[in-house]
Design a protein around this motif. Structure first.
Motif, PDB file in Angstrom:
ATOM      1  N   CYS A   1       0.719  -2.634   8.989  1.00 39.93           N
ATOM      2  CA  CYS A   1       1.721  -1.880   8.229  1.00 39.93           C
ATOM      3  C   CYS A   1       3.019  -1.809   9.032  1.00 39.93           C
ATOM      4  O   CYS A   1       3.016  -1.349  10.186  1.00 39.93           O
ATOM      5  CB  CYS A   1       1.204  -0.478   7.936  1.00 39.93           C
TER       6      CYS A   1
ATOM      7  N   GLN B   1      -4.550  10.402   3.155  1.00 40.99           N
ATOM      8  CA  GLN B   1      -3.788  10.739   4.359  1.00 40.99           C
ATOM      9  C   GLN B   1      -3.245  12.164   4.264  1.00 40.99           C
ATOM     10  O   GLN B   1      -3.330  12.943   5.224  1.00 40.99           O
ATOM     11  CB  GLN B   1      -2.633   9.752   4.543  1.00 40.99           C
TER      12      GLN B   1
ATOM     13  N   ASN C   1      -1.596   4.343   8.462  1.00 37.73           N
ATOM     14  CA  ASN C   1      -2.084   3.119   7.837  1.00 37.73           C
ATOM     15  C   ASN C   1      -2.727   2.230   8.899  1.00 37.73           C
ATOM     16  O   ASN C   1      -2.362   2.310  10.079  1.00 37.73           O
ATOM     17  CB  ASN C   1      -0.930   2.352   7.180  1.00 37.73           C
TER      18      ASN C   1
ATOM     19  N   HIS D   1       0.799  -1.223   0.000  1.00 39.08           N
ATOM     20  CA  HIS D   1       0.000   0.000   0.000  1.00 39.08           C
ATOM     21  C   HIS D   1       0.839   1.285   0.000  1.00 39.08           C
ATOM     22  O   HIS D   1       0.528   2.220  -0.747  1.00 39.08           O
ATOM     23  CB  HIS D   1      -0.956   0.004   1.193  1.00 39.08           C
TER      24      HIS D   1
ATOM     25  N   HIS E   1      -5.528   3.514   4.061  1.00 34.22           N
ATOM     26  CA  HIS E   1      -4.399   3.040   3.260  1.00 34.22           C
ATOM     27  C   HIS E   1      -3.937   4.080   2.242  1.00 34.22           C
ATOM     28  O   HIS E   1      -2.769   4.153   1.912  1.00 34.22           O
ATOM     29  CB  HIS E   1      -4.776   1.761   2.518  1.00 34.22           C
TER      30      HIS E   1
END
Length: 318
Positions: A195, A224, A191, A97, A219
């Motif tokens: 992760c 983000q 995440n 990811h 993800h």
């Protein structure tokens, strides 16, 4: 039996045993023995020997059709496992990811242009799930991020091709300081669990005596970054991603003491891939070039134009 089937195909092509012998660089008697051996193995006569020279009977003609198909499939199998053959067929690639962002599509596009007979199937997943899919035979190779100095668990093979520097960032208007105490009070956008980057950050904070307050678990790096830019929370993003998205003027980089997270970018696979080996090696080369180019950039810092005018030092009059 394959040599005998080959003799049958050449006999039909040449029209005679002598002609087949010349094409295969053998004697006529050797070709005769091969055809007799094939008839014995199949339990049926394939040649009409009542005429001179002998020719295939009706059953022999049907066997000839199947023999050609079988030999072609056998040759395709040999090409499939040969490193010298031109890559072709389905190549299943996994992307962790944190690596699944637009810029990394350039190597994928270049690969399909160089090897047009290769059909790519891409999958973005957590690193642990990619390992499971490799072991289950559902993927041929995966591009993943690994903690520095670590490799994939055996029997998976790991080829480290680059490093990827991570940065802690907050929105341009954020007021958290670059120390663990302040960051321990900040809401974090990270995440989801699983992760390795998240795990490394949490481990570092806990060793300093703090735990992150998780405000969002997503993800997608673009989402983000949007959360961070809006002031929703503090994030952990690759330096290359921040620079390539021209986002340095909308975020502040925070560097707590002794924080230096540089995971390894690695190509992981189970074993050799035959004709597809060249395609994976080329993919490794392009990914390495991409990350090397990103690593040569200057450290992520905000430009002068991002500093408010009332904070800029006044220039002395000339």
């Amino acid at each position: 039996m394959f040599d005998d089937l080959h003799a049958l195909v050449e006999f039909a092509q040449a029209g005679s045993i002598a002609g087949a012998a010349g094409r295969l660089y053998r004697t006529p008697s050797a070709i005769t023995r091969q055809l007799q051996r094939l008839e014995a193995a199949l339990g049926a006569e394939l040649l009409d020997r009542s005429v001179k020279p002998p020719r295939l009977n009706s059953l022999g003609s049907r066997v000839l059709e199947q023999a050609r198909d079988l030999l072609q499939r056998t040759e395709a199998l040999r090409s499939l496992v040969s490193r010298d053959a031109e890559p072709y067929g389905l190549l299943r690639i996994g992307l962790a990811h944190p690596l699944a962002e637009g810029t990394l599509m350039d190597p994928i596009r270049a690969l399909t242009e160089k090897y047009p007979k290769v059909k790519l199937r891409l999958l973005s997943e957590l690193t642990g799930e990619l390992f499971n899919r490799l072991l289950a035979g559902e993927l041929d190779a995966a591009v993943v991020l690994l903690p520095e100095g670590r490799t994939a668990p055996p029997p998976l093979l790991t080829n480290i091709i680059a490093t990827d520097r991570m940065e802690i960032v907050q929105g341009a208007a954020g007021n958290f300081d670059g120390d663990w105490k302040s960051l321990g009070k900040a809401p974090w956008v990270l995440n989801p669990p699983g992760c390795p980057l998240r795990a490394s950050l949490i481990d570092r904070m806990e060793r300093a005596g703090f735990k992150p307050m998780i405000a969002a678990e997503v993800h997608n790096m673009h989402l983000q970054l949007a959360f961070v830019q809006s002031g929703y929370g503090v994030g952990l993003l690759p330096a290359r991603f921040i620079v390539r998205n021209h986002s340095i003027d909308t975020v502040k980089v925070l560097r707590p003491p002794s924080f230096d997270l540089r995971p390894s970018v690695a190509i992981v696979r189970v074993g050799q891939l035959g004709a597809l080996e060249k395609a994976v090696e080329q993919l490794e080369h392009w990914f390495r070039q991409l990350f090397e180019a990103a690593d040569t950039r200057k450290p992520v810092t905000r430009s002068r134009r991002s500093v408010p005018a009332n904070r800029r030092a006044a220039r002395p009059p000339r």
